[in-house]
Design an enzyme around this catalytic site. Sequence first.
Site, PDB file in Angstrom:
ATOM      1  N   GLU A  17      84.253  24.488  58.186  1.00 43.89           N
ATOM      2  CA  GLU A  17      84.191  23.303  57.433  1.00 43.89           C
ATOM      3  C   GLU A  17      85.456  23.004  56.856  1.00 43.89           C
ATOM      4  OE1 GLU A  17      81.879  21.060  58.587  1.00 43.89           O
ATOM      5  OE2 GLU A  17      80.481  22.836  57.698  1.00 43.89           O
ATOM      6  N   THR A  19      88.264  22.823  58.167  1.00 46.24           N
ATOM      7  CA  THR A  19      89.536  23.608  58.637  1.00 46.24           C
ATOM      8  C   THR A  19      90.020  22.889  59.844  1.00 46.24           C
ATOM      9  OG1 THR A  19      87.727  24.762  60.181  1.00 46.24           O
ATOM     10  CG2 THR A  19      88.391  25.941  58.308  1.00 46.24           C
ATOM     11  N   ASP A  20      89.639  21.766  60.323  1.00 48.86           N
ATOM     12  CA  ASP A  20      89.840  21.083  61.598  1.00 48.86           C
ATOM     13  C   ASP A  20      91.268  20.184  61.152  1.00 48.86           C
ATOM     14  OD1 ASP A  20      88.335  19.324  60.018  1.00 48.86           O
ATOM     15  OD2 ASP A  20      87.877  18.027  61.815  1.00 48.86           O
ATOM     16  N   GLY A 102      74.926   8.652  57.293  1.00 46.65           N
ATOM     17  CA  GLY A 102      75.268   9.386  56.115  1.00 46.65           C
ATOM     18  C   GLY A 102      74.706  10.870  55.958  1.00 46.65           C
ATOM     19  N   SER A 106      77.990  13.443  62.274  1.00 43.25           N
ATOM     20  CA  SER A 106      78.949  12.761  62.942  1.00 43.25           C
ATOM     21  C   SER A 106      78.550  11.445  63.681  1.00 43.25           C
ATOM     22  CB  SER A 106      79.700  13.514  64.027  1.00 43.25           C
ATOM     23  OG  SER A 106      80.298  14.592  63.375  1.00 43.25           O
ATOM     24  N   SER A 107      77.573  10.573  63.021  1.00 48.56           N
ATOM     25  CA  SER A 107      77.270   9.293  63.615  1.00 48.56           C
ATOM     26  C   SER A 107      78.547   8.384  63.806  1.00 48.56           C
ATOM     27  CB  SER A 107      76.415   8.493  62.691  1.00 48.56           C
ATOM     28  OG  SER A 107      76.938   8.189  61.341  1.00 48.56           O
ATOM     29  N   ASP A 152      84.897  16.642  65.002  1.00 46.59           N
ATOM     30  CA  ASP A 152      83.728  15.705  65.203  1.00 46.59           C
ATOM     31  C   ASP A 152      83.803  15.140  66.697  1.00 46.59           C
ATOM     32  OD1 ASP A 152      82.873  16.530  62.847  1.00 46.59           O
ATOM     33  OD2 ASP A 152      83.196  14.481  61.740  1.00 46.59           O
ATOM     34  N   TYR A 201      86.422  12.853  50.086  1.00 45.09           N
ATOM     35  CA  TYR A 201      87.062  13.401  51.256  1.00 45.09           C
ATOM     36  C   TYR A 201      88.460  13.548  51.320  1.00 45.09           C
ATOM     37  CZ  TYR A 201      87.427  14.904  56.120  1.00 45.09           C
ATOM     38  OH  TYR A 201      87.662  15.493  57.556  1.00 45.09           O
TER      39      TYR A 201
END
Length: 346
Positions: A17, A19-20, A102, A106-107, A152, A201
């Site tokens: 998490e 890390t991308d 929410g 990844s919606s 994602d 975020y």
Amino acid sequence: METVTATVPGRVNLIGEHTDYNGGMVLPAALSVALTVDLRPREDRKVIVTAEGFSGSAERTLDGLATEHWSDPAVGALREAVKLGLLKGGADLLIRSTIPAGSGLSSSAALIVAILKAARISAASGISDIDLALAARRVENEYLGVPCGIMDQVAVAVPQPGQAIALDTATLDYALVPLPASYAMVVIHSGHSRKLSDGRYKERKEECDAARIAFGRDDICLLDPADIEAVAEVDETVRKRARHCASEHRRVLAAREALAIGDIPALGTLMNVSHASMRDDFEVSIPPIDALVADAVELGAAGARLTGGGFGGCIVACVARDRRNAWLAALLERHPQARYIDEVSG
């Protein structure tokens, strides 16, 4: 013009998490919850979006900016499709989804990728899934203003049921990793929703940017953990963010190896340590999720962790299939606000 349809899955990140966008590894897997888009191209620049769960239709234009409306990702995706030459103008869209908004599954990425895939079908284009994933990230970064990484988008653009995707976000090289058939990766919504656009975020992304400057490299996931502790003149918050990124990257590598040899206890331990790092070093968990994770493990999960960007959403737990039903019932009894979402296994 002819209507075309595209469906993409939600995803759960098993480990890796934040890390991308820091040059590290991730290990997401596709879920059965999914999003479907019907797209009918238009000659003009109008965008008409209808979505199940929202009353009426949103009437927008390709020339409009993001307005924090639920239809913003659709508009951004169509703008990108035009730039790629997949569409000449706007479109009428019908969106149907079983991915909870929410949830951290990844919606938003699924919606953007589904629209781009539908546009690819309409144009009979050979553009690759990876290129569509990169285009979807541009929509998030440049149109929606969300400073996300690439995980994602790739995870929903290149799905393989029953497999995780070990993705190097720095190079976009990836390998498919089989999941064990005797265990399920169960996704539970905490009952607390989240959204990437609420500022927290972005704050974490800015702290990682500060770590890049402090340690003199962009790929802070590849920092030696000892070096992170050795540099004296670093703000402690920045140090903690770098510590999480570097240690989480190594946990993904170890988790991939654990899956390869079927060492589920090792995988579970890595998931538990990952959650602690997200809670203490990256500070993106919240007390109700900490309690949900702790109870998931106490009740028999091999490991559990917050999944997604944080500040709400879902946990993922690794549970033996022969214990899954009793485990799930006991966990939901303790946490009546939580709910089962989906699971993935080999």
